[in-house]
Design a protein around this motif. Sequence first.
Motif, PDB file in Angstrom:
ATOM      1  N   LYS A 228      28.720  57.038  79.927  1.00  0.00           N
ATOM      2  CA  LYS A 228      29.206  57.828  78.797  1.00  0.00           C
ATOM      3  C   LYS A 228      29.774  56.906  77.729  1.00  0.00           C
ATOM      4  CE  LYS A 228      32.529  61.453  77.556  1.00  0.00           C
ATOM      5  NZ  LYS A 228      31.565  62.210  76.733  1.00  0.00           N
ATOM      6  N   HIS A 248      26.328  60.857  75.513  1.00  0.00           N
ATOM      7  CA  HIS A 248      27.297  61.955  75.613  1.00  0.00           C
ATOM      8  C   HIS A 248      27.481  62.353  77.076  1.00  0.00           C
ATOM      9  CE1 HIS A 248      29.631  65.424  74.496  1.00  0.00           C
ATOM     10  NE2 HIS A 248      28.738  66.271  74.986  1.00  0.00           N
ATOM     11  N   LEU A 261      24.494  61.326  71.227  1.00  0.00           N
ATOM     12  CA  LEU A 261      25.020  61.586  69.874  1.00  0.00           C
ATOM     13  C   LEU A 261      24.439  60.528  68.946  1.00  0.00           C
ATOM     14  CD1 LEU A 261      28.790  62.043  70.875  1.00  0.00           C
ATOM     15  CD2 LEU A 261      27.038  63.828  70.731  1.00  0.00           C
ATOM     16  N   PRO A 274      25.169  66.919  70.073  1.00  0.00           N
ATOM     17  CA  PRO A 274      24.406  66.402  71.221  1.00  0.00           C
ATOM     18  C   PRO A 274      22.944  66.841  71.185  1.00  0.00           C
ATOM     19  CG  PRO A 274      26.502  67.328  71.936  1.00  0.00           C
ATOM     20  CD  PRO A 274      26.338  67.713  70.505  1.00  0.00           C
TER      21      PRO A 274
END
Length: 291
Positions: A228, A248, A261, A274
């Motif tokens: 992430k 994301h 993103l 997203p």
Amino acid sequence: ELKRRVRARRPTNLTQLHQLCQEEWRSRSEHNLLNIQKTHERMQTENKTSPYYRTKLRGLYTTARADAEAECSILRHALDKIAEIKSLLEERRIAAKMAGVNSDNDPPRKTMRRGVLMTLLQQSAMTLPLWIGKPGDSPPPLCGAMPASSDYVAKQGDKVAARVKAVDGDEQWILAEVVSYSHSTNKYEVDDIDEEGKERHTLSRRRIIPLPQWKANPETDPEALFSKDQLVLALYPQTTCFYRALIHTHPHRPQDDYSVLFEDTSYADGYSPPLNVAQRYVVACKENKKK
């Protein structure tokens, strides 16, 4: 000669694959598992674990393990056959392309329709094989987020992210197909996958990023996935260009996509909402700073 070889080998491979799928190992395995379940139910009913039941269960579990290992071996053999068939078809496609004709012998078209190209890219992502290692195996290079080895050279026909100069002089990352590699110059020749602006580019190795050859299984090999907020290059949906993006969320199941993103100055925080991008089209970003 290649067409003759492909035609000769593909029926044999398909026949062998069919035979593998017709094996009776599944019914034998299920019958043994059912016996294990019934034995446990009897033990619970009688509320005791006698030497008889212990001996019986030991034998049943030994058989179940042997059945599972045999099933695993057959499935791996079937996967190898599928990979061999796909490789032969890819050789045929490349040979047809190099000869300047279509593989179905239709007259060559100037360009591929946009919708057809997008469908093919989606199918390529869906059919990317899943890496299934043996216990203790580590994900290999080009599995998911795992980078290629330093001496890796992409093969003819491989899809890559290629950094090229656009018409306006700016540089961009595009989806391309490898035509050849020169060991003397350490440069690739690649074709733009988008036939509307079909171009051939000669590029150094640092301008090429090989795409994954296997999907990573989040359930068994989470280390082979991007984390992430990690900076990546991702293929923008319905285009053939890669853009910088932040992860994301990563896939939770083998068939899932990344949610990313994309950098976009039209939004207040500098990132798009997203968007889903398949593992096939997400690679590590070589650029750490914004342009």
